[in-house]
Motif scaffolding. Structure first.
Motif, PDB file in Angstrom:
ATOM      1  N   THR A  91       0.988  -1.178  -0.439  1.00  0.00           N
ATOM      2  CA  THR A  91      -0.010  -0.218   0.211  1.00  0.00           C
ATOM      3  C   THR A  91       0.863   1.083   0.386  1.00  0.00           C
ATOM      4  OG1 THR A  91      -1.811  -1.028   0.554  1.00  0.00           O
ATOM      5  CG2 THR A  91      -1.634   1.261   1.314  1.00  0.00           C
ATOM      6  N   ALA A  92       1.600   1.239   0.880  1.00  0.00           N
ATOM      7  CA  ALA A  92       2.784   2.656   0.396  1.00  0.00           C
ATOM      8  C   ALA A  92       3.772   2.188  -0.187  1.00  0.00           C
ATOM      9  CB  ALA A  92       3.617   2.451   1.782  1.00  0.00           C
ATOM     10  N   GLY A  93       3.786   1.721  -1.099  1.00  0.00           N
ATOM     11  CA  GLY A  93       4.781   0.893  -2.348  1.00  0.00           C
ATOM     12  C   GLY A  93       5.848   1.142  -1.718  1.00  0.00           C
ATOM     13  N   LEU A  94       6.471   0.584  -0.603  1.00  0.00           N
ATOM     14  CA  LEU A  94       7.801   0.291  -0.457  1.00  0.00           C
ATOM     15  C   LEU A  94       8.721  -0.440  -0.754  1.00  0.00           C
ATOM     16  CD1 LEU A  94       7.366   1.431   3.249  1.00  0.00           C
ATOM     17  CD2 LEU A  94       7.902   2.650   2.253  1.00  0.00           C
ATOM     18  N   GLY A  95       7.661  -1.526  -1.865  1.00  0.00           N
ATOM     19  CA  GLY A  95       8.127  -2.523  -2.838  1.00  0.00           C
ATOM     20  C   GLY A  95       8.696  -2.551  -3.670  1.00  0.00           C
ATOM     21  N   LYS A  96       8.585  -1.430  -3.664  1.00  0.00           N
ATOM     22  CA  LYS A  96       9.434  -1.200  -5.009  1.00  0.00           C
ATOM     23  C   LYS A  96      10.417  -1.158  -5.229  1.00  0.00           C
ATOM     24  CE  LYS A  96       5.049   1.807  -7.014  1.00  0.00           C
ATOM     25  NZ  LYS A  96       4.471   3.310  -7.179  1.00  0.00           N
ATOM     26  N   THR A  97      11.466  -1.883  -6.925  1.00  0.00           N
ATOM     27  CA  THR A  97      12.817  -1.727  -6.419  1.00  0.00           C
ATOM     28  C   THR A  97      13.142   0.510  -7.148  1.00  0.00           C
ATOM     29  OG1 THR A  97      12.903  -2.070  -8.762  1.00  0.00           O
ATOM     30  CG2 THR A  97      12.499  -4.012  -7.438  1.00  0.00           C
ATOM     31  N   SER A  98      14.208   0.188  -7.288  1.00  0.00           N
ATOM     32  CA  SER A  98      14.637   2.069  -8.004  1.00  0.00           C
ATOM     33  C   SER A  98      13.771   1.840  -9.528  1.00  0.00           C
ATOM     34  CB  SER A  98      16.082   1.770  -7.648  1.00  0.00           C
ATOM     35  OG  SER A  98      16.884   0.984  -8.239  1.00  0.00           O
ATOM     36  N   LYS A  99      14.041   0.953 -10.067  1.00  0.00           N
ATOM     37  CA  LYS A  99      13.788   1.227 -11.801  1.00  0.00           C
ATOM     38  C   LYS A  99      12.188   1.272 -11.631  1.00  0.00           C
ATOM     39  CE  LYS A  99      16.928  -1.915 -14.053  1.00  0.00           C
ATOM     40  NZ  LYS A  99      17.936  -3.136 -14.603  1.00  0.00           N
ATOM     41  N   GLN A 100      11.240   0.773 -10.888  1.00  0.00           N
ATOM     42  CA  GLN A 100       9.614   0.986 -10.903  1.00  0.00           C
ATOM     43  C   GLN A 100       9.587   2.259 -10.647  1.00  0.00           C
ATOM     44  OE1 GLN A 100       8.910  -2.061  -7.803  1.00  0.00           O
ATOM     45  NE2 GLN A 100       8.515  -3.465 -10.047  1.00  0.00           N
ATOM     46  N   TRP A 101      10.447   3.129  -9.063  1.00  0.00           N
ATOM     47  CA  TRP A 101      10.403   4.430  -9.275  1.00  0.00           C
ATOM     48  C   TRP A 101      10.196   5.306 -10.426  1.00  0.00           C
ATOM     49  CZ3 TRP A 101       8.508   5.551  -4.355  1.00  0.00           C
ATOM     50  CH2 TRP A 101       8.054   4.584  -3.473  1.00  0.00           C
TER      51      TRP A 101
END
Length: 59
Positions: free
Chosen positions: A49-59
């Motif tokens: 939900t917080a989006g903390l599971g994203k990799t640097s490419k996904q940001w």
């Protein structure tokens, strides 16, 4: 003969108590495991939900 019966009865009682203690310990461990699983699921949902599971490419 009577003394042997008493000793056997005492041995059975001791074994029953040990078994009950192990059973209670197993039940408690299973409850704690279920609680940990629930907490883990909530944590994973919060991370998504917080989006903390994203990799640097996904940001």
């Amino acid at each position: 003969m009577e003394e042997k019966k008493i000793n056997l009865r005492l041995d059975i009682d001791v074994q029953n108590l040990k078994t009950e203690k192990l059973r209670k310990g197993k039940n408690k461990a299973e409850e704690e495991l279920d609680s940990l699983k629930t907490d883990y699921k909530k944590l994973r949902l919060s991370i998504r939900t917080a989006g903390l599971g994203k990799t640097s490419k996904q940001w």
